[in-house]
Design an enzyme around this catalytic site. Structure first.
Site, PDB file in Angstrom:
ATOM      1  N   LYS A  52       0.844  -1.206   0.000  1.00  0.00           N
ATOM      2  CA  LYS A  52       0.000   0.000   0.000  1.00  0.00           C
ATOM      3  C   LYS A  52       0.879   1.256   0.000  1.00  0.00           C
ATOM      4  O   LYS A  52       0.645   2.198  -0.769  1.00  0.00           O
ATOM      5  CB  LYS A  52      -0.924  -0.008   1.234  1.00  0.00           C
ATOM      6  CG  LYS A  52      -2.040  -1.040   1.150  1.00  0.00           C
ATOM      7  CD  LYS A  52      -2.791  -1.213   2.470  1.00  0.00           C
ATOM      8  CE  LYS A  52      -3.829  -2.329   2.329  1.00  0.00           C
ATOM      9  NZ  LYS A  52      -4.545  -2.639   3.577  1.00  0.00           N
ATOM     10  N   GLN A  96      -4.097  -0.886   9.714  1.00  0.00           N
ATOM     11  CA  GLN A  96      -4.210  -2.254   9.209  1.00  0.00           C
ATOM     12  C   GLN A  96      -4.832  -3.169  10.269  1.00  0.00           C
ATOM     13  O   GLN A  96      -4.433  -3.153  11.439  1.00  0.00           O
ATOM     14  CB  GLN A  96      -2.821  -2.774   8.794  1.00  0.00           C
ATOM     15  CG  GLN A  96      -2.819  -4.142   8.150  1.00  0.00           C
ATOM     16  CD  GLN A  96      -3.458  -4.172   6.763  1.00  0.00           C
ATOM     17  OE1 GLN A  96      -3.609  -3.140   6.109  1.00  0.00           O
ATOM     18  NE2 GLN A  96      -3.854  -5.345   6.319  1.00  0.00           N
ATOM     19  N   ASP A 119     -10.624   3.741   4.384  1.00  0.00           N
ATOM     20  CA  ASP A 119     -11.102   2.353   4.446  1.00  0.00           C
ATOM     21  C   ASP A 119     -12.638   2.293   4.425  1.00  0.00           C
ATOM     22  O   ASP A 119     -13.205   1.228   4.169  1.00  0.00           O
ATOM     23  CB  ASP A 119     -10.635   1.692   5.758  1.00  0.00           C
ATOM     24  CG  ASP A 119      -9.474   0.736   5.579  1.00  0.00           C
ATOM     25  OD1 ASP A 119      -9.354   0.152   4.486  1.00  0.00           O
ATOM     26  OD2 ASP A 119      -8.707   0.565   6.537  1.00  0.00           O
TER      27      ASP A 119
HETATM   28  N1  GUN Z   1      -6.927  -6.119   6.715  1.00  0.00           N
HETATM   29  C1  GUN Z   1      -7.369  -6.869   5.684  1.00  0.00           C
HETATM   30  N2  GUN Z   1      -8.026  -6.109   4.777  1.00  0.00           N
HETATM   31  C2  GUN Z   1      -7.999  -4.851   5.246  1.00  0.00           C
HETATM   32  C3  GUN Z   1      -8.496  -3.608   4.758  1.00  0.00           C
HETATM   33  O1  GUN Z   1      -9.125  -3.518   3.705  1.00  0.00           O
HETATM   34  N3  GUN Z   1      -8.241  -2.533   5.531  1.00  0.00           N
HETATM   35  C4  GUN Z   1      -7.586  -2.609   6.717  1.00  0.00           C
HETATM   36  N4  GUN Z   1      -7.409  -1.497   7.415  1.00  0.00           N
HETATM   37  N5  GUN Z   1      -7.111  -3.740   7.199  1.00  0.00           N
HETATM   38  C5  GUN Z   1      -7.314  -4.849   6.469  1.00  0.00           C
END
Ligand code: GUN
Length: 298
Positions: A52, A96, A119
């Site tokens: 990311k 995350q 998100d």
């Molecule tokens: N962990 C797995 N998928 C995601 C996501 O889309 N966003 C976040 N913040 N954590 C994750």
């Protein structure tokens, strides 16, 4: 044999558009900024977060990553999120998940300013999606990306089509159902307590699998000609590749389903690449809103 929906190609198009728009925004004085926060050493999460941050740099964004030890106190995490909320160089904040057990993940998510919640997990954004306030909402990245792939096959208006979403998570199943409803599909959410799931799935013109169980959706669950969106990413043993080797599979038994469906997303190379692309799109959208510019439509 079903048409394959190429998530890598669509994701690359989204990233190209984000990069071009970001360049315009930067020239006008606003550099989109994304902060990614990771707590602990989970190897899969480390890989996701690194990709990311890297993609954000490739888009020309200001990209910061906060890597905190697993034993970081909850109050320290709250303080970091509050500092990022106040930082005018940051337009998107992603913490995350999963977080360590001693941290209340719900509290951390609700601490993120809704206008930086790229998100789309904050109650304000969940509520905006549920009530159709999409012009000011953030939509969770994986369902948003799944909808873009679906549009390639079915267009934007799903009037008259039935959709079955298998899985009721807050991150994928529920927001996906809301997006399908907003696009005029007739939507059913199925889950582990649903009676005769195969029969229900066979009624779907659009079948979305988001349960996290490898190859659970079989070929005979698929209505001939249906569009199948496989959100699952599961790592399973692959002894045929050698001892200790693994491979990625979706929630759909791909070869079986491919023989019946009209179009299907592969794993890998389907929904997966769209998640990061939509995170970039959401961050750009946030920066556009902060700068008083109209965000592009993806
Ligand atoms: N962990 C797995 N998928 C995601 C996501 O889309 N966003 C976040 N913040 N954590 C994750």
């Amino acid at each position: 044999m079903a048409e394959l929906i190429d998530g890598r190609a669509v994701a690359a198009e989204v990233v190209e558009k984000v990069t071009a728009q970001a360049a315009g925004l930067i020239a006008a004085g606003t550099t989109p900024g994304l902060a990614v926060v990771i707590v602990g050493e989970d190897p899969a999460s480390q890989v996701y977060v690194a990709s990311k941050s890297k993609k954000a740099r490739e888009c020309g964004f200001h990209s910061v990553q906060h890597t905190l030890p697993a034993e970081t106190p909850e109050e320290e995490l709250v303080a970091l999120v509050e500092a990022l909320n106040r930082d005018p160089a940051i337009h998107g904040i992603l913490v995350q998940l999963p977080l360590p057990d001693h941290v209340d993940a719900g509290r951390i998510i609700q601490t993120i300013a809704p206008e930086k919640d790229v998100d789309g997990f904050h109650f304000i954004n969940v509520g905006k999606l549920g009530t159709g306030e999409l012009a000011t909402a953030f939509v969770p990245c994986t369902p948003a990306g799944s909808m873009l792939l679906l549009q390639r096959v079915r267009g934007k208006d799903l009037s008259g089509l039935s959709a079955v979403v298998v899985g009721r998570s807050n991150i994928v199943g529920k927001p996906m159902a809301n997006l399908l409803l907003a696009a005029n599909a007739t939507v059913t959410i199925a889950h582990s307590r649903t009676a005769d799931l195969p029969a229900l799935a066979r009624t779907a013109d659009i079948l979305v699998a988001a349960v996290g169980r490898p190859e659970m959706v079989k070929g005979d669950w698929v209505k001939p000609g249906a569009t199948v969106i496989d959100v699952g990413i599961n790592r399973i043993p692959a002894p045929e590749k050698g001892e200790g080797k693994t491979r990625l599979v979706g929630d759909v038994a791909f070869e079986e389903a491919r023989a019946v469906a009209g179009a299907i997303t592969p794993v890998p190379g389907g929904v997966g690449p769209m998640t990061i692309a939509m995170l970039m799109a959401n961050t750009l959208t946030s920066a556009c809103r902060a700068a008083g510019r109209k965000p592009p439509v993806f």
